[in-house]
Design a protein around this motif. Structure first.
Motif, PDB file in Angstrom:
ATOM      1  N   GLU A 351       0.821  -1.216   0.000  1.00 26.86           N
ATOM      2  CA  GLU A 351       0.000   0.000   0.000  1.00 26.86           C
ATOM      3  C   GLU A 351       0.854   1.264   0.000  1.00 26.86           C
ATOM      4  OE1 GLU A 351      -3.493  -0.075  -0.058  1.00 26.86           O
ATOM      5  OE2 GLU A 351      -3.057  -2.177  -0.506  1.00 26.86           O
ATOM      6  N   GLN A 352       2.164   1.098  -0.205  1.00 20.35           N
ATOM      7  CA  GLN A 352       3.128   2.207  -0.212  1.00 20.35           C
ATOM      8  C   GLN A 352       3.209   2.910   1.148  1.00 20.35           C
ATOM      9  OE1 GLN A 352       1.993   4.392  -4.021  1.00 20.35           O
ATOM     10  NE2 GLN A 352       4.198   4.119  -4.301  1.00 20.35           N
ATOM     11  N   VAL A 353       3.178   2.103   2.187  1.00 19.93           N
ATOM     12  CA  VAL A 353       3.377   2.597   3.548  1.00 19.93           C
ATOM     13  C   VAL A 353       4.549   1.825   4.150  1.00 19.93           C
ATOM     14  CG1 VAL A 353       2.385   2.904   5.850  1.00 19.93           C
ATOM     15  CG2 VAL A 353       0.931   3.149   3.811  1.00 19.93           C
ATOM     16  N   ALA A 354       5.597   2.535   4.520  1.00 21.52           N
ATOM     17  CA  ALA A 354       6.796   1.896   5.062  1.00 21.52           C
ATOM     18  C   ALA A 354       6.822   2.044   6.577  1.00 21.52           C
ATOM     19  CB  ALA A 354       8.048   2.529   4.461  1.00 21.52           C
ATOM     20  N   ILE A 355       6.759   0.911   7.287  1.00 19.52           N
ATOM     21  CA  ILE A 355       6.890   0.908   8.742  1.00 19.52           C
ATOM     22  C   ILE A 355       7.989  -0.079   9.127  1.00 19.52           C
ATOM     23  CG2 ILE A 355       4.442   1.471   9.072  1.00 19.52           C
ATOM     24  CD1 ILE A 355       4.211  -1.533  10.104  1.00 19.52           C
ATOM     25  N   ARG A 356       8.313  -0.105  10.399  1.00 18.86           N
ATOM     26  CA  ARG A 356       9.294  -1.070  10.926  1.00 18.86           C
ATOM     27  C   ARG A 356       8.550  -2.202  11.612  1.00 18.86           C
ATOM     28  NH1 ARG A 356      14.693  -0.489  12.826  1.00 18.86           N
ATOM     29  NH2 ARG A 356      15.462  -2.571  13.356  1.00 18.86           N
ATOM     30  N   ALA A 357       9.035  -3.414  11.475  1.00 24.40           N
ATOM     31  CA  ALA A 357       8.469  -4.561  12.177  1.00 24.40           C
ATOM     32  C   ALA A 357       9.606  -5.406  12.718  1.00 24.40           C
ATOM     33  CB  ALA A 357       7.596  -5.389  11.248  1.00 24.40           C
ATOM     34  N   GLY A 358       9.489  -5.857  13.956  1.00 23.74           N
ATOM     35  CA  GLY A 358      10.516  -6.687  14.572  1.00 23.74           C
ATOM     36  C   GLY A 358      10.647  -6.369  16.038  1.00 23.74           C
ATOM     37  N   HIS A 359      11.830  -6.687  16.597  1.00 27.37           N
ATOM     38  CA  HIS A 359      12.036  -6.403  18.019  1.00 27.37           C
ATOM     39  C   HIS A 359      12.704  -5.051  18.237  1.00 27.37           C
ATOM     40  CE1 HIS A 359      16.215  -7.493  17.337  1.00 27.37           C
ATOM     41  NE2 HIS A 359      15.876  -8.742  17.010  1.00 27.37           N
ATOM     42  N   HIS A 360      13.043  -4.366  17.142  1.00 26.50           N
ATOM     43  CA  HIS A 360      13.582  -2.991  17.210  1.00 26.50           C
ATOM     44  C   HIS A 360      14.851  -2.897  18.057  1.00 26.50           C
ATOM     45  CE1 HIS A 360       9.643  -2.253  15.540  1.00 26.50           C
ATOM     46  NE2 HIS A 360       9.073  -2.675  16.653  1.00 26.50           N
ATOM     47  N   CYS A 361      15.651  -3.959  18.047  1.00 23.36           N
ATOM     48  CA  CYS A 361      16.865  -4.018  18.866  1.00 23.36           C
ATOM     49  C   CYS A 361      16.535  -3.815  20.345  1.00 23.36           C
ATOM     50  CB  CYS A 361      17.904  -2.988  18.405  1.00 23.36           C
ATOM     51  SG  CYS A 361      18.534  -3.312  16.751  1.00 23.36           S
ATOM     52  N   CYS A 362      15.396  -4.362  20.753  1.00 21.96           N
ATOM     53  CA  CYS A 362      14.950  -4.268  22.154  1.00 21.96           C
ATOM     54  C   CYS A 362      14.357  -5.608  22.580  1.00 21.96           C
ATOM     55  CB  CYS A 362      13.907  -3.161  22.313  1.00 21.96           C
ATOM     56  SG  CYS A 362      14.537  -1.494  22.123  1.00 21.96           S
ATOM     57  N   GLY A 384       2.595  13.665   7.681  1.00 22.08           N
ATOM     58  CA  GLY A 384       1.374  14.452   7.765  1.00 22.08           C
ATOM     59  C   GLY A 384       0.150  13.579   7.950  1.00 22.08           C
ATOM     60  N   ALA A 385      -1.007  14.226   7.980  1.00 24.82           N
ATOM     61  CA  ALA A 385      -2.264  13.523   8.208  1.00 24.82           C
ATOM     62  C   ALA A 385      -2.535  12.486   7.120  1.00 24.82           C
ATOM     63  CB  ALA A 385      -3.409  14.527   8.293  1.00 24.82           C
ATOM     64  N   ALA A 386      -2.087  12.767   5.892  1.00 26.43           N
ATOM     65  CA  ALA A 386      -2.303  11.794   4.807  1.00 26.43           C
ATOM     66  C   ALA A 386      -1.579  10.482   5.088  1.00 26.43           C
ATOM     67  CB  ALA A 386      -1.838  12.393   3.482  1.00 26.43           C
ATOM     68  N   ASP A 387      -0.429  10.552   5.744  1.00 28.37           N
ATOM     69  CA  ASP A 387       0.314   9.334   6.096  1.00 28.37           C
ATOM     70  C   ASP A 387      -0.457   8.512   7.121  1.00 28.37           C
ATOM     71  OD1 ASP A 387       2.668   9.925   4.495  1.00 28.37           O
ATOM     72  OD2 ASP A 387       3.086  11.487   5.966  1.00 28.37           O
ATOM     73  N   VAL A 388      -1.059   9.185   8.081  1.00 26.58           N
ATOM     74  CA  VAL A 388      -1.868   8.479   9.079  1.00 26.58           C
ATOM     75  C   VAL A 388      -3.055   7.808   8.409  1.00 26.58           C
ATOM     76  CG1 VAL A 388      -3.251   8.748  11.177  1.00 26.58           C
ATOM     77  CG2 VAL A 388      -1.154  10.094  10.885  1.00 26.58           C
ATOM     78  N   GLU A 389      -3.706   8.520   7.495  1.00 23.67           N
ATOM     79  CA  GLU A 389      -4.861   7.961   6.793  1.00 23.67           C
ATOM     80  C   GLU A 389      -4.471   6.719   5.997  1.00 23.67           C
ATOM     81  OE1 GLU A 389      -8.205   9.345   3.457  1.00 23.67           O
ATOM     82  OE2 GLU A 389      -6.804  10.803   4.320  1.00 23.67           O
ATOM     83  N   LYS A 390      -3.328   6.781   5.308  1.00 18.22           N
ATOM     84  CA  LYS A 390      -2.883   5.620   4.529  1.00 18.22           C
ATOM     85  C   LYS A 390      -2.540   4.443   5.440  1.00 18.22           C
ATOM     86  CE  LYS A 390      -0.539   5.657   0.854  1.00 18.22           C
ATOM     87  NZ  LYS A 390       0.517   5.757  -0.172  1.00 18.22           N
ATOM     88  N   LEU A 391      -1.919   4.730   6.589  1.00 21.11           N
ATOM     89  CA  LEU A 391      -1.590   3.672   7.544  1.00 21.11           C
ATOM     90  C   LEU A 391      -2.857   2.977   8.012  1.00 21.11           C
ATOM     91  CD1 LEU A 391       0.352   2.199   9.528  1.00 21.11           C
ATOM     92  CD2 LEU A 391      -0.049   4.094  11.120  1.00 21.11           C
ATOM     93  N   VAL A 392      -3.867   3.745   8.386  1.00 19.54           N
ATOM     94  CA  VAL A 392      -5.107   3.159   8.897  1.00 19.54           C
ATOM     95  C   VAL A 392      -5.796   2.330   7.813  1.00 19.54           C
ATOM     96  CG1 VAL A 392      -7.401   3.687   9.807  1.00 19.54           C
ATOM     97  CG2 VAL A 392      -5.410   4.968  10.618  1.00 19.54           C
TER      98      VAL A 392
END
Length: 403
Positions: A351-362, A384-392
């Motif tokens: 969906e062209q949304v880049a997030i991190r997934a994993g243990h985040h070095c924690c 911006g707000a458009a990024d939040v909308e795309k994430l949801v």
């Protein structure tokens, strides 16, 4: 309670790495670079390039001035009293390793204790384990609050005269929790301990004043601050640096060398062996200027507002669990029932949304949270707000796919 939204500004056009329609929500891992930084790096590698501290020709002298100007800028950026308290390192990881090996090697002994929190990044755990093994010191761990921040009440109750150093993050890279560093500093100093602060997530998004914080050491990385990779800053109080032995040996950190004995330069040169990351320092200078020009108060309010908006929206997805405090800084971690975070990230990428997934070095934090991993959205100047909308919308698609 939602953070108050700041005056809207759109800085996305400054970042050529942000393709149209692409939502980059992984700034806590590394930030995109503005044109001002890219241009400064290109000039420094091109028509301005020369070595520093050695050449007597004009361009070398000019580049030396630029390198040292970056040191002075870093001092101003975090409220340090002197540029001589700033040591350039490869990043926060090297900065913490330097303190653990140099200060820790000279000051820790069997029976001494080191305090960390359950919220720490591996870079603020492993160096202390290594020096504890060398010196016979031991490690204590501060638990989390119910909101998954560092429990300063517990820290105060556990500290005693055996504790020599407390090492905490300023902002968690998983929960976005902001630690009460001044209170932690008072608690540490009350028993004669030093305080090291991992400022990797704080420096890009919060105004930092090391004197007001009461820290003894503060570290941050350039690449999270919209600057180049391979450059970071260790700040330490001048009197502490002056007593620390060298971390590495080689050129630049010496006064005299014979086969019988060497003598060492005063700080910060003592801790910068070899040819430094000259261009990295120049790029970091440009990044600090860029961020300061926008205003860290605005950045903080902007990212908190986006995080609050995200939390409000994600609460409408029943299968999601949110982590961290409601008023956290610019970072939102979550899990979805029955779906591995890696699958979430893969579908969001479609969906062209880049997030991190994993243990985040924690990994210790994941054990505390009783999850193998989380998905994490983290915001930046360009978000911006458009990024939040795309994430949801992307997460709603994940939920539909996995039922």
């Amino acid at each position: 309670m939602n953070a108050e939204a700041p005056v809207t500004r759109d800085h996305r056009a400054d970042f050529s790495g942000l393709a149209p329609g692409w939502s980059y929500l992984d700034s806590a891992a590394t930030a995109q670079k503005p044109a001002a930084v890219i241009d400064a790096v290109a000039r420094a590698y091109g028509e301005e390039y020369a070595t520093v501290h050695r050449g007597v020709y004009a361009r070398s002298a000019t580049m030396t001035e630029r390198y040292e100007a970056a040191r002075a800028r870093a001092a101003r950026f975090i409220g340090a009293g002197s540029a001589d308290e700033i040591v350039f390192v490869r990043g926060a990881t090297e900065g913490i390793n330097l303190v653990a090996a140099s200060w820790g090697g000279a000051n820790l002994k069997p029976g001494d204790r080191i305090v960390l929190s359950a919220l720490e990044h591996h870079s603020n755990i492993v160096p202390w384990q290594l020096i504890a093994e060398r010196t016979g010191a031991a490690i204590d761990v501060v638990p989390l609050t119910p909101a998954q921040g560092i429990d300063i009440d517990a820290l105060e109750s556990m500290l005693d005269e055996r504790h020599r150093i407390v090492a905490l993050n300023h902002v968690s890279n998983v929960t976005g929790a902001v630690a009460d560093i001044p209170r932690a500093a008072r608690a540490a100093h009350a028993v004669g301990a030093k305080l090291l602060v991992d400022g990797c997530q704080a420096a890009p998004r919060l105004p930092v004043d090391v004197d007001a914080l009461g820290a003894d050491f503060y570290v941050f990385s350039g690449h999270k601050l919209y600057g180049p990779t391979g450059i970071g800053v260790l700040w330490a109080r001048g009197e502490i640096l002056a007593e620390m032995p060298p971390y590495q040996g080689g050129g630049s950190m010496i006064e005299t060398v014979t086969f019988e004995q060497s003598t060492y330069a005063p700080p910060p040169a003592r801790f910068e062996a070899g040819t430094p990351h000259i261009v990295g320092a120049v790029g970091l200078h440009a990044a600090m200027d860029y961020v300061a020009g926008i205003g860290l108060d605005w950045i903080d309010a902007h990212e908190r507002a986006l995080a609050a908006e995200t939390r409000d929206a994600l609460r409408g997805i029943n299968s999601l669990t949110l982590y961290g405090p409601e008023d956290g800084s610019g970072i939102v971690s979550f899990t979805m029932e029955g779906v591995h975070p890696h699958d979430i990230a893969t579908i969001l990428d479609e969906e062209q949304v880049a997030i991190r997934a994993g243990h985040h070095c924690c990994q210790p934090l994941m054990m505390t949270l009783d999850v193998p991993a989380t998905a994490r959205a983290s915001f930046g100047i360009y978000s911006g707000a458009a990024d939040v909308e795309k994430l949801v919308k992307g997460l709603e698609r994940v939920q539909r796919i996995f039922g």
